[in-house]
Design a protein around this motif. Structure first.
Motif, PDB file in Angstrom:
ATOM      1  N   SER A  33      38.871  39.801  52.248  1.00  0.00           N
ATOM      2  CA  SER A  33      39.587  40.155  53.474  1.00  0.00           C
ATOM      3  C   SER A  33      39.433  41.630  53.796  1.00  0.00           C
ATOM      4  N   LEU A  34      39.461  42.485  52.769  1.00  0.00           N
ATOM      5  CA  LEU A  34      39.254  43.914  53.000  1.00  0.00           C
ATOM      6  C   LEU A  34      37.854  44.179  53.561  1.00  0.00           C
ATOM      7  N   ALA A  35      36.869  43.489  53.014  1.00  0.00           N
ATOM      8  CA  ALA A  35      35.505  43.661  53.510  1.00  0.00           C
ATOM      9  C   ALA A  35      35.392  43.219  54.967  1.00  0.00           C
ATOM     10  N   GLY A  36      36.052  42.123  55.312  1.00  0.00           N
ATOM     11  CA  GLY A  36      35.996  41.633  56.683  1.00  0.00           C
ATOM     12  C   GLY A  36      36.723  42.512  57.673  1.00  0.00           C
ATOM     13  N   SER A  37      37.728  43.252  57.208  1.00  0.00           N
ATOM     14  CA  SER A  37      38.490  44.113  58.116  1.00  0.00           C
ATOM     15  C   SER A  37      37.769  45.413  58.447  1.00  0.00           C
ATOM     16  N   GLY A  41      33.963  49.838  54.724  1.00  0.00           N
ATOM     17  CA  GLY A  41      32.759  50.440  55.273  1.00  0.00           C
ATOM     18  C   GLY A  41      32.890  50.629  56.766  1.00  0.00           C
ATOM     19  N   GLY A  42      32.497  51.799  57.251  1.00  0.00           N
ATOM     20  CA  GLY A  42      32.577  52.069  58.678  1.00  0.00           C
ATOM     21  C   GLY A  42      33.881  52.739  59.064  1.00  0.00           C
ATOM     22  N   PRO A  43      33.909  53.427  60.210  1.00  0.00           N
ATOM     23  CA  PRO A  43      35.122  54.120  60.651  1.00  0.00           C
ATOM     24  C   PRO A  43      36.184  53.139  61.143  1.00  0.00           C
ATOM     25  N   GLN A 346      41.669  36.239  57.055  1.00  0.00           N
ATOM     26  CA  GLN A 346      41.597  37.587  56.484  1.00  0.00           C
ATOM     27  C   GLN A 346      42.776  38.442  56.934  1.00  0.00           C
ATOM     28  N   MET A 347      43.163  38.345  58.202  1.00  0.00           N
ATOM     29  CA  MET A 347      44.318  39.097  58.685  1.00  0.00           C
ATOM     30  C   MET A 347      45.583  38.686  57.959  1.00  0.00           C
ATOM     31  N   GLY A 414      46.108  44.485  63.754  1.00  0.00           N
ATOM     32  CA  GLY A 414      46.932  43.285  63.730  1.00  0.00           C
ATOM     33  C   GLY A 414      47.392  42.930  62.335  1.00  0.00           C
ATOM     34  N   ALA A 415      46.497  43.078  61.348  1.00  0.00           N
ATOM     35  CA  ALA A 415      46.863  42.757  59.970  1.00  0.00           C
ATOM     36  C   ALA A 415      47.950  43.698  59.466  1.00  0.00           C
TER      37      ALA A 415
END
Length: 536
Positions: A33-37, A41-43, A346-347, A414-415
């Motif tokens: 879930s962290l990877a999908g959010s 990685g990324g800003p 994931q959220m 949202g999460a």
């Protein structure tokens, strides 16, 4: 001669292995879930919104207390209370009617019938109250029945399930006697189990009334009126002083509902001694007062029962059903549903992780301290409890709008919004679990000179971990439903897709998205039930 006995190998029981697998699975799910959010990685930050967030926070110290606004909020509060009371009353009535059919005892060995009823109940409770509100507007227009039914229908399905569980867990002596005398299963449940489970049912009914207050606020955000609508209008116009005035009004209303509901539940759990056969005057008064409040609410909202069955309503319902059938099943839509369903899960996982971590940290401080505790500890506990009340009083969509100030659009705001809102609920429940713990382990550690952190890790955390996990699994299903709500505002998940299809009046696609939401909710419910069984 000395005989050396070898210690037999320690075999891990199957339950321990299952718990280990559940823990590993939860860790893997969280990392996924962290990877999908996008956190890994990324800003994700939006520095340009810091100034707006600062102005929002500053408004908390200077709420608008003008007479004109307070009059508007007072009227809005009455609307919110009316929707909550009537919605909760309808939910309890529907739950009482459905509980007998949903109880496992009623069906005996006919498991297929019990599974069918439970599956039918999963449909209304699988959709958020806001979704029900949007659908009912298409049938009833802007009639006040929309708010009442949007709360009563899904809550009724939840209440039926809980009431059915209470019936199954009640002592079965009276039920078995009636069955032996030739009574049918339904009659035996009604007269042999309902009286035994009535205390738990009454306690849960008042808890459902507390939840209905928050749901009435959420419905206000989509135009049903009340405090939620005033909050949304103030937020849209960036009038932070008015926003905080509405927030404080919400917190006061939620506090009143929490205190009243908690007093009733404690009275049910530990009734005072009284003469045999006499009703508890406090509980009787609470029930009568609630019934009177329901009558006033129906008058205040000017409900007309004939509206539900008049020609226009039936025509609109038929038109809507014909437009939505058959549901859409084209490949691009199903692919988008699959992608959005992954975002939804994931959220919900991230939201529960934030809420669980926060509740375990705050539960010890939020728990009411025993008598004789110092003023600092008492003040800290009161402050944390007030903060938790504020977190759960403010609807998740409002928290989502706040997080959008400093985070880039996507599933993460949202999460976190759902996590903060759920923290307010889980923090309170975990604090109550701490209050109910046996105080002797902590007292023993204190006598041995253990530090506060050691007392928490070894005297409190082991006892509160299991109920906190059970609460979290129950709230996971709720968080999954709430992702649709924040998704309607563009925060990701199935709610984004549902909002787009509703705006385009694509009713076949709407039906497919709603079916996917129900199935996803049911899957999470089954997984949660399985994990709870392993943890028992």
């Amino acid at each position: 001669m000395t005989t050396v006995l070898e210690r037999p190998p320690v075999l891990r029981p199957a339950r321990d292995r299952a718990r280990l697998l559940c823990g590993l699975g939860a860790g893997a799910l969280l990392l996924w879930s962290l990877a999908g959010s996008g956190v890994l990685g990324g800003p994700v930050l939006n520095p340009a919104g810091v100034g707006q967030l600062t102005r929002f926070a500053a408004g908390a110290l200077h709420p608008d207390l003008s007479g004109e606004l307070l009059g508007v909020l007072a009227r809005a509060t009455l609307v919110t209370v009316a929707y909550a009371v009537l919605g909760a009353g309808l939910a309890v009535a529907l739950g009482a009617l459905g509980a007998v059919a949903a109880a496992r005892t009623t069906w005996g060995r006919r498991r297929a019938g019990w599974v069918a009823v439970r599956g039918a109940l999963a449909v209304p409770r699988g959709l958020h109250e806001a979704v029900w509100g949007l659908l009912l507007v298409g049938v009833l227009g802007l009639d006040p029945w929309v708010g009442v039914l949007a709360i009563g229908v899904p809550y009724g399905a939840v209440t039926a399930r809980v009431f059915a569980d209470l019936l199954d867990e009640a002592p079965h002596g009276g039920y078995e006697a009636l069955r032996a005398a030739g009574a049918g299963a339904g009659v035996a449940v009604l007269y042999g189990l309902v009286p035994e489970a009535s205390g738990g049912m009454l306690s849960y009914a008042f808890y459902r009334l507390e939840c209905a207050v928050r749901s009435a606020v959420v419905l206000g955000l989509i135009g049903a009126g009340g405090l939620g609508q005033e909050l949304a209008l103030s937020f849209t116009s960036l009038r932070w002083e008015q926003v905080w005035s509405a927030v404080y009004a919400l917190a006061a209303l939620c506090l009143l509902a929490d205190v009243a509901g908690r007093a009733v539940r404690r009275r049910v759990a530990a009734p005072p001694p009284r003469a045999t056969g006499r009703r508890d005057p406090v509980l009787t008064g609470a029930v009568l007062a609630t019934a009177a409040l329901a009558l006033w609410s129906a008058w205040f909202l000017a409900l007309r029962p004939a509206t539900l069955v008049d020609g226009r309503t039936l025509d609109q319902l038929g038109t809507l059903l014909r437009a939505a059938w058959p549901p859409a099943g084209d490949g691009p839509l199903l692919s988008e549903i699959a992608v959005r369903a992954v975002e939804t899960v994931q959220m919900s996982v991230l939201a529960i992780a934030v809420a669980v971590a926060g509740s375990l940290v705050l539960a010890g401080v939020a728990a009411r301290a025993p008598r004789g505790t110092g003023a600092v500890r008492w003040a800290a506990g009161a402050a944390v409890r007030a903060g938790l009340l504020l977190l759960r009083a403010v609807p998740a969509p409002v928290w989502a709008l706040v997080f959008v100030f400093v985070l880039l659009p996507g599933p993460l705001p949202g999460a976190l919004a759902l996590g903060v809102h759920t923290l307010g609920v889980l923090g309170r429940l975990s604090a109550e679990a701490v209050e109910e713990l046996d105080p002797r382990p902590v007292a023993a550690l204190t006598a041995l000179g253990a530090a506060p952190l050691g007392r928490w890790l070894y005297g409190v955390l082991p006892g509160v971990a299991r109920p906190a996990t059970a609460f979290a699994l129950y709230r996971w299903e709720v968080a999954l439903r709430d992702t649709v709500l924040v998704g309607l505002l563009g925060a990701g998940g199935l709610g984004v897709l549902l909002s787009a299809r509703l705006a385009a009046f694509d009713w076949p696609a709407v039906a497919t998205v709603l079916a996917a939401t129900v199935l996803l909710t049911l899957a999470v419910d089954l997984v949660g039930a399985r994990v709870r069984a392993v943890l028992r």
